[in-house]
Scaffold this active site. Structure first.
Site, PDB file in Angstrom:
ATOM      1  N   CYS A 156      38.715  18.249 -51.908  1.00 37.56           N
ATOM      2  CA  CYS A 156      37.700  17.230 -51.651  1.00 37.56           C
ATOM      3  C   CYS A 156      36.560  17.393 -52.659  1.00 37.56           C
ATOM      4  O   CYS A 156      36.007  18.498 -52.792  1.00 37.56           O
ATOM      5  CB  CYS A 156      37.167  17.398 -50.226  1.00 37.56           C
ATOM      6  SG  CYS A 156      35.744  16.348 -49.860  1.00 37.56           S
ATOM      7  N   HIS A 209      49.057   4.775 -37.644  1.00 35.21           N
ATOM      8  CA  HIS A 209      49.225   6.026 -38.399  1.00 35.21           C
ATOM      9  C   HIS A 209      48.414   6.047 -39.683  1.00 35.21           C
ATOM     10  O   HIS A 209      48.718   6.805 -40.604  1.00 35.21           O
ATOM     11  CB  HIS A 209      50.716   6.260 -38.678  1.00 35.21           C
ATOM     12  CG  HIS A 209      51.518   6.470 -37.427  1.00 35.21           C
ATOM     13  ND1 HIS A 209      52.876   6.355 -37.360  1.00 35.21           N
ATOM     14  CD2 HIS A 209      51.111   6.779 -36.159  1.00 35.21           C
ATOM     15  CE1 HIS A 209      53.293   6.585 -36.126  1.00 35.21           C
ATOM     16  NE2 HIS A 209      52.241   6.848 -35.379  1.00 35.21           N
ATOM     17  N   ALA A 260      58.721   1.190 -39.986  1.00 34.05           N
ATOM     18  CA  ALA A 260      59.130   1.300 -41.385  1.00 34.05           C
ATOM     19  C   ALA A 260      60.219   0.303 -41.769  1.00 34.05           C
ATOM     20  O   ALA A 260      60.317  -0.095 -42.932  1.00 34.05           O
ATOM     21  CB  ALA A 260      59.603   2.725 -41.657  1.00 34.05           C
ATOM     22  N   SER A 287      62.367   2.556 -34.972  1.00 29.50           N
ATOM     23  CA  SER A 287      63.339   3.324 -34.192  1.00 29.50           C
ATOM     24  C   SER A 287      62.802   3.624 -32.797  1.00 29.50           C
ATOM     25  O   SER A 287      63.539   4.084 -31.935  1.00 29.50           O
ATOM     26  CB  SER A 287      63.666   4.636 -34.911  1.00 29.50           C
ATOM     27  OG  SER A 287      62.515   5.450 -34.985  1.00 29.50           O
ATOM     28  N   ARG A 327      64.040   7.457 -40.612  1.00 28.63           N
ATOM     29  CA  ARG A 327      65.162   7.815 -39.720  1.00 28.63           C
ATOM     30  C   ARG A 327      66.352   6.874 -39.807  1.00 28.63           C
ATOM     31  O   ARG A 327      67.339   7.085 -39.128  1.00 28.63           O
ATOM     32  CB  ARG A 327      64.670   7.848 -38.264  1.00 28.63           C
ATOM     33  CG  ARG A 327      63.618   8.901 -38.019  1.00 28.63           C
ATOM     34  CD  ARG A 327      63.204   8.903 -36.554  1.00 28.63           C
ATOM     35  NE  ARG A 327      62.152   9.856 -36.289  1.00 28.63           N
ATOM     36  CZ  ARG A 327      60.874   9.673 -36.559  1.00 28.63           C
ATOM     37  NH1 ARG A 327      60.467   8.538 -37.104  1.00 28.63           N
ATOM     38  NH2 ARG A 327      59.984  10.603 -36.301  1.00 28.63           N
TER      39      ARG A 327
HETATM   40  P1  NAD Z   1      61.754   4.999 -38.524  1.00 32.83           P
HETATM   41  O1  NAD Z   1      62.110   5.463 -39.882  1.00 32.83           O
HETATM   42  O2  NAD Z   1      61.767   5.979 -37.420  1.00 32.83           O
HETATM   43  O3  NAD Z   1      62.730   3.813 -38.092  1.00 32.83           O
HETATM   44  C1  NAD Z   1      62.914   2.675 -38.822  1.00 32.83           C
HETATM   45  C2  NAD Z   1      63.941   1.820 -38.073  1.00 32.83           C
HETATM   46  O4  NAD Z   1      64.054   0.582 -38.760  1.00 32.83           O
HETATM   47  C3  NAD Z   1      65.351   2.434 -38.025  1.00 32.83           C
HETATM   48  O5  NAD Z   1      65.843   2.372 -36.699  1.00 32.83           O
HETATM   49  C4  NAD Z   1      66.163   1.557 -38.977  1.00 32.83           C
HETATM   50  O6  NAD Z   1      67.499   1.392 -38.556  1.00 32.83           O
HETATM   51  C5  NAD Z   1      65.425   0.245 -38.902  1.00 32.83           C
HETATM   52  N1  NAD Z   1      65.504  -0.577 -40.106  1.00 32.83           N
HETATM   53  C6  NAD Z   1      65.433  -0.194 -41.388  1.00 32.83           C
HETATM   54  N2  NAD Z   1      65.454  -1.257 -42.209  1.00 32.83           N
HETATM   55  C7  NAD Z   1      65.580  -2.341 -41.407  1.00 32.83           C
HETATM   56  C8  NAD Z   1      65.638  -3.736 -41.648  1.00 32.83           C
HETATM   57  N3  NAD Z   1      65.574  -4.230 -42.894  1.00 32.83           N
HETATM   58  N4  NAD Z   1      65.766  -4.576 -40.585  1.00 32.83           N
HETATM   59  C9  NAD Z   1      65.829  -4.076 -39.311  1.00 32.83           C
HETATM   60  N5  NAD Z   1      65.729  -2.778 -39.026  1.00 32.83           N
HETATM   61  C10 NAD Z   1      65.610  -1.915 -40.061  1.00 32.83           C
HETATM   62  O7  NAD Z   1      60.381   4.311 -38.632  1.00 32.83           O
HETATM   63  P2  NAD Z   1      59.252   4.070 -37.580  1.00 32.83           P
HETATM   64  O8  NAD Z   1      59.818   3.862 -36.222  1.00 32.83           O
HETATM   65  O9  NAD Z   1      58.391   3.046 -38.144  1.00 32.83           O
HETATM   66  O10 NAD Z   1      58.385   5.411 -37.450  1.00 32.83           O
HETATM   67  C11 NAD Z   1      58.368   6.492 -38.266  1.00 32.83           C
HETATM   68  C12 NAD Z   1      57.143   6.904 -39.006  1.00 32.83           C
HETATM   69  O11 NAD Z   1      57.403   6.698 -40.352  1.00 32.83           O
HETATM   70  C13 NAD Z   1      55.858   6.258 -38.759  1.00 32.83           C
HETATM   71  O12 NAD Z   1      54.986   7.290 -38.458  1.00 32.83           O
HETATM   72  C14 NAD Z   1      55.383   5.641 -40.094  1.00 32.83           C
HETATM   73  O13 NAD Z   1      54.048   5.953 -40.291  1.00 32.83           O
HETATM   74  C15 NAD Z   1      56.224   6.342 -41.104  1.00 32.83           C
HETATM   75  N6  NAD Z   1      56.729   5.578 -42.278  1.00 32.83           N
HETATM   76  C16 NAD Z   1      56.059   4.496 -42.767  1.00 32.83           C
HETATM   77  C17 NAD Z   1      56.565   3.812 -43.868  1.00 32.83           C
HETATM   78  C18 NAD Z   1      55.818   2.603 -44.407  1.00 32.83           C
HETATM   79  O14 NAD Z   1      54.599   2.551 -44.291  1.00 32.83           O
HETATM   80  N7  NAD Z   1      56.507   1.614 -44.973  1.00 32.83           N
HETATM   81  C19 NAD Z   1      57.762   4.211 -44.456  1.00 32.83           C
HETATM   82  C20 NAD Z   1      58.420   5.348 -43.925  1.00 32.83           C
HETATM   83  C21 NAD Z   1      57.893   6.018 -42.820  1.00 32.83           C
END
Ligand code: NAD
Length: 257
Positions: free
Chosen positions: A160, A127, A28, A202, A40
């Protein structure tokens, strides 16, 4: 050796430059600069409101119509619909153009990698995607726009249209299994690479985070780019702490001519 002044960035760029096969894992954090909050991070959806995690739990979604109604309300106004890819997405397109990319494994559900120009064939959506719906009973898929039009017309929990089952975005919730074909590619790609680049994640969600272990066990160098520490930093060859939009373009700058 890369011309970058930062020795860690130069080292990571050098690893990528020498690699013939690179697998990327994104999360994300790659899309926060496009206006889509992560879950997170310090400003994450769940950090600010821990109760929101329930909306991403399959059992709650199936059992509780109020959870579904809230999910549809949030989907209708989600920042995904207005988001545009940014510098980090563009850098990964450049990495692909350099001919090294084996696979772009993404936990994101926003399709911004494809919007930036990454080959859909190389993007593995661990996902799923929010751009489609899927029926939890009959499996029918349809564009998200069709369901959101029904929500806008007054249906607060659209079933659906084919079988009347519970309709959800075509994303993986907690308690829901990953697609078997997707999982197979996610397990093969890190083993098949000289370098694994994990960016904006994360590394707290399995099986996605296990990709790092698979790569390291197979002898690949691991480069982690994230704003915050991850549980895999001690496994990594290089850890770059900072924003992906600034760092990823510097990593790939010397790869394309
Ligand atoms: P996460 O939210 O767990 O972690 C995101 C990480 O990225 C954090 O550690 C944060 O500090 C870091 N971060 C945020 N902005 C940043 C930047 N500009 N540069 C560097 N680091 C940055 O997300 P995750 O690990 O991808 O997993 C969580 C779940 O969230 C997944 O299942 C995903 O499907 C879902 N999700 C997806 C989206 C999306 O599609 N954009 C958005 C939110 C959550």
């Amino acid at each position: 050796m890369s011309a970058d002044e930062d020795p860690d960035i130069a080292r990571a760029a050098d690893l990528l430059g020498r690699a013939e096969r690179v697998t990327v894992l994104t999360g994300a954090g790659v899309s926060t600069d496009s206006g889509i909050p992560d879950f997170r991070g310090p400003q994450g959806v769940w950090t600010r409101n821990p109760a929101a995690e329930r909306l991403s739990t399959l059992q709650a979604y199936v059992e509780d119509p109020e959870v579904r109604r809230e999910a549809w309300r949030q989907r209708a106004v989600h920042p995904i619909w207005d988001a545009r890819p940014g510098a980090a997405h563009a850098a990964l397109v450049d990495l692909e153009r350099s001919g090294r990319l084996v696979a772009l494994l993404t936990q994101n559900i926003d399709e911004l990698h494809q919007a930036a120009g990454s080959s859909p064939d190389l993007v593995v959506e661990l996902h799923g995607t929010m751009h489609h719906t899927q029926c939890l009973s009959c499996g029918a898929r349809a564009p998200m726009g069709e369901a959101l039009a029904r929500v806008a017309a007054g249906e607060d929990d659209p079933p659906c249209p084919r079988c009347g089952g519970v309709l959800k975005s075509a994303t993986i919730s907690f308690g829901q299994a990953l697609d078997a074909g997707v999982l197979m590619r996610a397990r093969r790609a890190p083993v098949d690479a000289d370098v694994l680049l994990a960016a904006g994640t994360s590394l707290g969600v399995h099986p996605a985070a296990g990709v790092v272990d698979l790569a390291a066990a197979a002898g690949a160098a691991v480069v982690i780019v994230n704003a915050e520490p991850t549980p895999y930093d001690d496994v990594a060859t290089v850890v770059l702490r900072g924003g992906v939009s600034g760092i990823l373009p510097r990593l790939v700058r010397d790869l394309t001519g």
